[in-house]
Design a protein around this motif. Structure first.
Motif, PDB file in Angstrom:
ATOM      1  N   TYR A 103       1.042  -1.114  -0.069  1.00  0.00           N
ATOM      2  CA  TYR A 103       0.046   0.057   0.046  1.00  0.00           C
ATOM      3  C   TYR A 103       0.923   1.472   0.120  1.00  0.00           C
ATOM      4  O   TYR A 103       2.011   1.090   0.628  1.00  0.00           O
ATOM      5  CB  TYR A 103      -0.768   0.031   1.290  1.00  0.00           C
ATOM      6  N   GLY A 104       0.097   2.390  -0.367  1.00  0.00           N
ATOM      7  CA  GLY A 104       0.935   3.627  -0.116  1.00  0.00           C
ATOM      8  C   GLY A 104       1.713   4.038  -1.489  1.00  0.00           C
ATOM      9  O   GLY A 104       2.061   3.288  -2.285  1.00  0.00           O
ATOM     10  N   ARG A 105       1.840   5.522  -1.413  1.00  0.00           N
ATOM     11  CA  ARG A 105       2.568   5.939  -2.647  1.00  0.00           C
ATOM     12  C   ARG A 105       4.192   6.011  -2.300  1.00  0.00           C
ATOM     13  O   ARG A 105       4.625   6.247  -0.987  1.00  0.00           O
ATOM     14  CB  ARG A 105       2.476   7.559  -2.663  1.00  0.00           C
ATOM     15  N   PRO A 106       5.068   5.307  -3.205  1.00  0.00           N
ATOM     16  CA  PRO A 106       6.405   5.085  -2.821  1.00  0.00           C
ATOM     17  C   PRO A 106       7.207   6.293  -3.121  1.00  0.00           C
ATOM     18  O   PRO A 106       6.892   7.347  -3.448  1.00  0.00           O
ATOM     19  CB  PRO A 106       6.757   4.116  -4.054  1.00  0.00           C
ATOM     20  N   PHE A 107       8.495   6.293  -2.825  1.00  0.00           N
ATOM     21  CA  PHE A 107       9.473   7.005  -3.407  1.00  0.00           C
ATOM     22  C   PHE A 107       9.559   7.356  -4.435  1.00  0.00           C
ATOM     23  O   PHE A 107       9.644   6.381  -5.474  1.00  0.00           O
ATOM     24  CB  PHE A 107      10.875   6.970  -2.717  1.00  0.00           C
TER      25      PHE A 107
END
Ligand SMILES: Cc1cc2nc3c(=O)[nH]c(=O)nc-3n(C[C@H](O)[C@H](O)[C@H](O)COP(=O)(O)OP(=O)(O)OC[C@H]3O[C@@H](n4cnc5c(N)ncnc54)[C@H](O)[C@@H]3O)c2cc1C
Ligand code: FES
Length: 281
Positions: A103-107
């Motif tokens: 999940y989530g937005r990565p670097f």
């Protein structure tokens, strides 16, 4: 239809005792992971993303992927703080855990290509940055010089020692360590990790600063990097909030009008200034 809340099964194949409170769990998925893929794979995630880890009858917690997508096995490094993390710390090699995600937005790895990368980590905060570092090391021609500034409370609290030794031995990463409080046998730096950044000869136009650690450290390092002339878009951090679903459904992780589990956890200083949630310099 795939149930987004159903965790996939994974087995613990190795446990690394990083220090008295942090363990790294090396995991092998036993079934398709992520759930939407058609085979067990460890490469279907990006640095900065997290998983919801579960132990039966104990619940779930968000934990960053500390491995890089190029590594053959998943790694989660876990600081023991409460119910779920203590339950994880009690598990032996061979035990199973549940995994949802990633999940989530990565670097923004593509945008970091060609830049000098300065990683600033405090304690367990090195976990998500390790994923970025290992990803850069797997593609050395794509990135500029790599520097790691790593702060711990005491010499005994230093985690990821095997990684630090490997990165230093290969001269792949310029690793600089500091502790808040020295002790017998410690000849290294004593002081804040933000002081290490102040000592660094930064080339602000070519540099990106990636930060993870406790909120006061993040604030100090953001301020320091901005004062050194690094653009707010190139100062990148990852935030922690208490989470339940990880999917953008329960709103448990809201921050201003953002849901950190889907809009974050990775944010640039420019984005955080717009959110006006922290005095970040
Ligand atoms: C995106 C993300 C990535 C994370 N990555 C990692 C990681 O790689 N390694 C790691 O060790 N931890 C990580 N964490 C933090 C981890 O999720 C919490 O430590 C964990 O949820 C605590 O669960 P518990 O049941 O052990 O503690 P609990 O029994 O729920 O709580 C123990 C204490 O910790 C506090 N607490 C619980 N969760 C948080 C939180 N998220 N932030 C601040 N205080 C909290 C509680 O208020 C309580 O005081 C991450 C959190 C997020 C949001
Ligand atoms: S954790 Fe449920 S919306 Fe973010």
């Amino acid at each position: 239809m795939i149930d987004p809340y159903r965790p996939g099964r994974a087995v613990i194949s190795e446990i690394i005792e990083e220090n008295q409170r942090i363990k790294t769990f090396v995991l092998e998925p036993l079934e398709a992971w992520p759930a939407a893929s058609d085979q067990a794979t460890t490469s279907a995630y990006q640095p900065g993303q997290f998983v919801m880890v579960s132990v039966p009858h104990c619940g779930e917690a968000p934990i960053s992927l500390a491995s890089s997508p190029q590594e053959p096995k998943l790694r989660l490094s876990v600081l023991k703080v409460g119910l779920l993390t203590s339950a994880l710390h009690r598990l032996p090699v061979g035990a199973e855990v549940g995994l949802r995600g990633p999940y989530g937005r990565p670097f923004p790895m593509a945008a970091l290509k060609g830049r000098r990368l300065v990683f600033v980590a405090g304690g367990i905060g090195l976990a998500p940055l390790r994923s970025v570092l290992e990803s850069c090391l797997a593609r050395p021609d794509d990135f500029g010089p790599l520097t790691l500034l790593y702060g711990s409370r005491t010499p005994d609290d230093i985690a990821f020692s095997a990684d630090l030794a490997r990165w230093q031995a290969g001269r792949q990463v310029d690793c600089r360590l500091t502790v808040d409080q020295g002790g017998p046998g410690w000849n290294g730096a004593v002081g804040l990790v933000s002081d290490l950044l102040a000592d660094l000869q930064l080339e602000p136009e070519q540099s990106s600063v990636l930060i993870c650690g406790p909120p006061p450290m993040i604030r100090a390092v953001c301020r320091q990097a901005a004062q050194a002339g690094v653009a707010p878009e190139q100062i990148i951090t990852t935030l922690e909030r208490q989470m339940k679903c990880g999917l953008g459904l329960c709103r448990h992780c809201h921050l201003d009008h953002h849901l950190v589990c889907v809009d974050g956890p990775v944010y640039t200083l420019a984005q955080l200034r717009q959110l006006e949630i922290m005095e970040l310099g």
